[in-house]
Scaffold this motif. Structure first.
Motif, PDB file in Angstrom:
ATOM      1  N   PRO A  64      81.028  49.633 -12.506  1.00 50.58           N
ATOM      2  CA  PRO A  64      79.983  49.817 -11.487  1.00 50.58           C
ATOM      3  C   PRO A  64      80.587  50.038 -10.096  1.00 50.58           C
ATOM      4  N   ASP A  66      79.131  50.839  -7.379  1.00 50.12           N
ATOM      5  CA  ASP A  66      78.362  50.276  -6.268  1.00 50.12           C
ATOM      6  C   ASP A  66      78.975  48.956  -5.814  1.00 50.12           C
ATOM      7  N   MET A  67      79.392  48.141  -6.792  1.00 49.55           N
ATOM      8  CA  MET A  67      79.984  46.845  -6.462  1.00 49.55           C
ATOM      9  C   MET A  67      81.474  46.974  -6.190  1.00 49.55           C
ATOM     10  N   PHE A  68      82.124  47.849  -6.935  1.00 52.91           N
ATOM     11  CA  PHE A  68      83.584  47.993  -6.839  1.00 52.91           C
ATOM     12  C   PHE A  68      83.916  49.450  -6.536  1.00 52.91           C
ATOM     13  N   PRO A  69      83.925  49.826  -5.263  1.00 53.36           N
ATOM     14  CA  PRO A  69      84.128  51.246  -4.924  1.00 53.36           C
ATOM     15  C   PRO A  69      85.492  51.789  -5.336  1.00 53.36           C
ATOM     16  N   PHE A  70      86.419  50.903  -5.646  1.00 49.46           N
ATOM     17  CA  PHE A  70      87.758  51.368  -6.049  1.00 49.46           C
ATOM     18  C   PHE A  70      87.798  51.713  -7.535  1.00 49.46           C
ATOM     19  N   GLN A  86      93.111  50.054  -2.403  1.00 47.40           N
ATOM     20  CA  GLN A  86      91.853  49.299  -2.304  1.00 47.40           C
ATOM     21  C   GLN A  86      91.799  48.165  -3.328  1.00 47.40           C
ATOM     22  N   GLU A  89      93.695  45.350  -1.981  1.00 48.16           N
ATOM     23  CA  GLU A  89      92.995  44.607  -0.914  1.00 48.16           C
ATOM     24  C   GLU A  89      91.995  43.610  -1.475  1.00 48.16           C
ATOM     25  N   ASN A  90      91.662  43.767  -2.738  1.00 49.18           N
ATOM     26  CA  ASN A  90      90.608  42.942  -3.331  1.00 49.18           C
ATOM     27  C   ASN A  90      91.092  41.923  -4.357  1.00 49.18           C
ATOM     28  N   ASP A 120      89.262  37.636  -1.407  1.00 48.80           N
ATOM     29  CA  ASP A 120      88.395  37.120  -0.347  1.00 48.80           C
ATOM     30  C   ASP A 120      87.919  35.695  -0.633  1.00 48.80           C
ATOM     31  N   VAL A 153      81.395  41.420 -13.633  1.00 53.94           N
ATOM     32  CA  VAL A 153      80.346  41.304 -12.616  1.00 53.94           C
ATOM     33  C   VAL A 153      79.878  39.849 -12.501  1.00 53.94           C
ATOM     34  N   MET A 156      82.407  37.811 -10.649  1.00 52.12           N
ATOM     35  CA  MET A 156      82.455  38.126  -9.219  1.00 52.12           C
ATOM     36  C   MET A 156      81.230  37.582  -8.491  1.00 52.12           C
ATOM     37  N   LEU A 157      80.080  37.605  -9.153  1.00 52.15           N
ATOM     38  CA  LEU A 157      78.873  37.041  -8.544  1.00 52.15           C
ATOM     39  C   LEU A 157      78.945  35.514  -8.513  1.00 52.15           C
TER      40      LEU A 157
ATOM     41  N   LEU B 163      73.588  44.871  -7.216  1.00 53.91           N
ATOM     42  CA  LEU B 163      74.905  44.273  -7.040  1.00 53.91           C
ATOM     43  C   LEU B 163      75.301  44.331  -5.580  1.00 53.91           C
ATOM     44  N   PRO B 164      75.873  43.264  -5.063  1.00 49.45           N
ATOM     45  CA  PRO B 164      76.425  43.334  -3.707  1.00 49.45           C
ATOM     46  C   PRO B 164      77.696  44.179  -3.729  1.00 49.45           C
ATOM     47  N   ARG B 165      77.989  44.787  -2.616  1.00 50.40           N
ATOM     48  CA  ARG B 165      79.248  45.521  -2.500  1.00 50.40           C
ATOM     49  C   ARG B 165      80.339  44.531  -2.110  1.00 50.40           C
ATOM     50  N   MET B 166      81.487  44.622  -2.762  1.00 51.62           N
ATOM     51  CA  MET B 166      82.549  43.681  -2.422  1.00 51.62           C
ATOM     52  C   MET B 166      82.990  43.894  -0.982  1.00 51.62           C
ATOM     53  N   SER B 168      85.698  43.352   0.806  1.00 52.55           N
ATOM     54  CA  SER B 168      87.006  43.823   1.256  1.00 52.55           C
ATOM     55  C   SER B 168      87.194  45.323   1.083  1.00 52.55           C
ATOM     56  N   CYS B 169      86.173  45.979   0.540  1.00 49.07           N
ATOM     57  CA  CYS B 169      86.344  47.395   0.258  1.00 49.07           C
ATOM     58  C   CYS B 169      86.225  48.232   1.525  1.00 49.07           C
TER      59      CYS B 169
END
Lengths: 170, 170
Positions: A64, A66-70, A86, A89-90, A120, A153, A156-157, B163-166, B168-169
């Motif tokens: 996904p 949306d949650m993990f742009p990398f 990226q 960084e996470n 984080d 997910v 992470m939530l 979903l929230p966006r992480m 640190s991205c």
């Protein structure tokens, strides 16, 4: 297994004959790529990784975005290095175990269990991963990575997502 | 590719030499298992499948068993056949494409894209799957299957999970 050692092979029979014929005593490209990737993530040193990625690499980590742009698809070395930056960084990689592996001359597939730390929150994350990779002249030409994304997910939530039970199940 | 044909090999180099040495002209166990599994799911005929599963088979499809009780770990032929029966009650296979494959003498790994139909809703489901399998005397000895589970859950729910966006991205 010691953290980040990359040797556990859980009972899979490998195609040693083909490998030995073509590459003599040289190391399989997977090991060099794996070391470089983990160094890039944990030490944010991307020079080793840059050396083992083909200019026209095809890269996909399904998940996904949306949650993990990398996550997602990338084409070309620069886009892949940026995605790895990226990721670095996470998360950091605490350890990983290869549960299954298959090696061909220029191909490799494995299923791994990663212990990660979300940077984080300092939260531990356990993640099962499968990859199929192709190499060309020692460099990564393509890789597809599948993750157990629902499990990821939820971790992470930090909570369970309520799911209905499918009705047809006994 | 025609539905349920099992021949697409997306550019992966296979370990033909090792395979040919050990198995001569016989078919790889994966193909027989694959045909039997899809017949079991689509026609609810489990006799072919029963013949290609080891009594002590280790079986795991990683995923949220709260929603899909037929996922998870099974040990032994009877437990596996029961899980496949439950899968057959819930989905049918419309088609599948093998995107990557690696074959060893008694091992096989592939990444596939399935087009399924959920039987209770008649809803189409697209699902990416990776498996690592070991065979012994032509029978399935162990298999681990990874799914893109978040994508699967959203499709089964028929809606997106927010979903929230992480953070640190970039």
């Amino acid at each position: 297994m010691t953290p980040l050692a990359d040797l556990s092979i859980a009972g899979q029979r490998l195609c040693f004959q083909s490998i030995q014929e073509k590459t003599a005593m040289t190391e399989h490209s997977l090991w060099r790529f794996s070391r470089a990737l983990h160094r890039a993530i944990n030490e944010r040193q991307l020079d080793d990784l840059e050396a083992v990625i083909d200019e026209d690499v095809e890269w996909a980590i399904y998940g996904p975005i949306d949650m993990f742009p990398f996550l997602g698809a990338r084409r070309g070395k620069e886009a892949v290095l940026e995605a790895v930056r990226q990721i670095a960084e996470n998360v950091s990689v605490h350890r990983f175990d290869r549960e299954s592996i298959m090696l061909g001359v220029d191909t490799a597939a494995s299923m791994l269990r990663y212990s990660l730390t979300a940077l984080d929150s300092n939260q531990p994350i356990s993640l099962r991963v499968a990859h199929f990779a192709q190499f060309k002249a020692g460099r990564l030409r393509s890789i597809r990575v599948l993750l157990d994304t629902f499990d990821l997910v939820e971790q992470m939530l930090g909570r369970s997502i309520h799911l209905p039970r499918m009705t047809s199940c006994a």
